[in-house]
Design a protein around this motif. Sequence first.
Motif, PDB file in Angstrom:
ATOM      1  N   PHE A 103      34.740  30.193   1.441  1.00  0.00           N
ATOM      2  CA  PHE A 103      35.892  29.694   0.664  1.00  0.00           C
ATOM      3  C   PHE A 103      36.874  29.096   1.645  1.00  0.00           C
TER       4      PHE A 103
ATOM      5  N   LEU B 103      35.573  25.842   3.661  1.00  0.00           N
ATOM      6  CA  LEU B 103      35.349  24.823   2.988  1.00  0.00           C
ATOM      7  C   LEU B 103      36.878  24.274   2.230  1.00  0.00           C
ATOM      8  N   SER B 104      37.939  25.260   2.446  1.00  0.00           N
ATOM      9  CA  SER B 104      39.279  24.828   2.112  1.00  0.00           C
ATOM     10  C   SER B 104      39.871  24.001   2.954  1.00  0.00           C
TER      11      SER B 104
ATOM     12  N   GLY C 121      38.326  22.001   5.081  1.00  0.00           N
ATOM     13  CA  GLY C 121      37.556  20.728   5.200  1.00  0.00           C
ATOM     14  C   GLY C 121      36.535  20.763   6.247  1.00  0.00           C
TER      15      GLY C 121
ATOM     16  N   ALA D 191      27.743  23.773  -2.015  1.00  0.00           N
ATOM     17  CA  ALA D 191      28.961  23.671  -1.478  1.00  0.00           C
ATOM     18  C   ALA D 191      29.469  22.297  -1.324  1.00  0.00           C
ATOM     19  N   SER D 192      28.582  21.500  -1.213  1.00  0.00           N
ATOM     20  CA  SER D 192      28.599  19.978  -0.828  1.00  0.00           C
ATOM     21  C   SER D 192      28.778  19.139  -2.206  1.00  0.00           C
TER      22      SER D 192
ATOM     23  N   THR E 221      30.339  20.676  -4.904  1.00  0.00           N
ATOM     24  CA  THR E 221      31.579  21.225  -5.842  1.00  0.00           C
ATOM     25  C   THR E 221      32.625  21.652  -5.038  1.00  0.00           C
ATOM     26  N   HIS E 222      33.522  22.739  -5.582  1.00  0.00           N
ATOM     27  CA  HIS E 222      34.660  22.895  -4.413  1.00  0.00           C
ATOM     28  C   HIS E 222      34.411  24.228  -3.910  1.00  0.00           C
ATOM     29  N   ALA E 223      35.436  24.844  -3.143  1.00  0.00           N
ATOM     30  CA  ALA E 223      35.258  25.891  -2.420  1.00  0.00           C
ATOM     31  C   ALA E 223      35.442  27.135  -3.308  1.00  0.00           C
TER      32      ALA E 223
ATOM     33  N   ALA F 163      29.948  26.947 -10.785  1.00  0.00           N
ATOM     34  CA  ALA F 163      29.563  25.901 -10.145  1.00  0.00           C
ATOM     35  C   ALA F 163      28.327  25.069 -10.581  1.00  0.00           C
TER      36      ALA F 163
END
Length: 258
Positions: A55, A58-59, A61, A135-136, A138-140, A203
């Motif tokens: 999380f 990914l948050s 970037g 992960a790529s 959707t979001h964190a 997800a």
Amino acid sequence: MEKIVAETARAVSFLSRLPAPDRFFPEDAVPAAQSARTYPLAGVIVALPAAALLFLLLSIGLDALFASALAVAVQVLTTGALHEDGLADCADGFGGGRDRDRVLAIMKDSSIGAYGCLAVVFSLLLRVAGVAAIASATHALPAALALIAVAVVSRTAMVWHWHVLPAAKPDGVAASAGQPDSEAAGFAMVAGALLGGLLSLPAAGIGGAITALLLAAILCSGFVRMTSRRIHGHTGDTIGATQQICEIVSLLGLALWV
């Protein structure tokens, strides 16, 4: 509630290197199998460090593939590669043994062969690829929850494998740990399906949740049949291999729907 907390703490300690307070381990503690009903809950706790890292990365970037690889690495460190070791031993034993006694002898050997090495390599690659695919797309937060979801589903599958097969060796580690009874297995199945399904929804939606659960059930059942045919029961290694197999196919089920 206090009993569930104590059993979950013992399950987390059994499945990982995360510390648990000594008060949950009295001298008259029941065999490890009696804590199996809390394996889905333990899966949440065991996966939290990796999910939190995923999380965070990914948050800010970071590339999804790099973040996923780091998260899976943390997962392996958290569990002490316990399940990867079981997968490697099973791959060596089932791949190189022609009869039951030889399979069990190879699995007991602490050295790793070509089958085991390849199994661990493919397991890591597929898990990193699966987490990265989610992960790529959707979001964190949904990606982190999906990582926890597959940890829950795969550890629920461990309980089923452990429950339906007898111990392959009466003097083995798995035999000394006991065997989950029908009540414990039933509780784990219901809790694991509900918790794993709910955590999958952000997800992959309902379709992804159902697909992940179905694939895990199918592969777990198939591995149970193969294990029963080859060694006539379970070992600690086959229980660990079940976790790895079901985590991979659960990731696949979610990735198909993101």
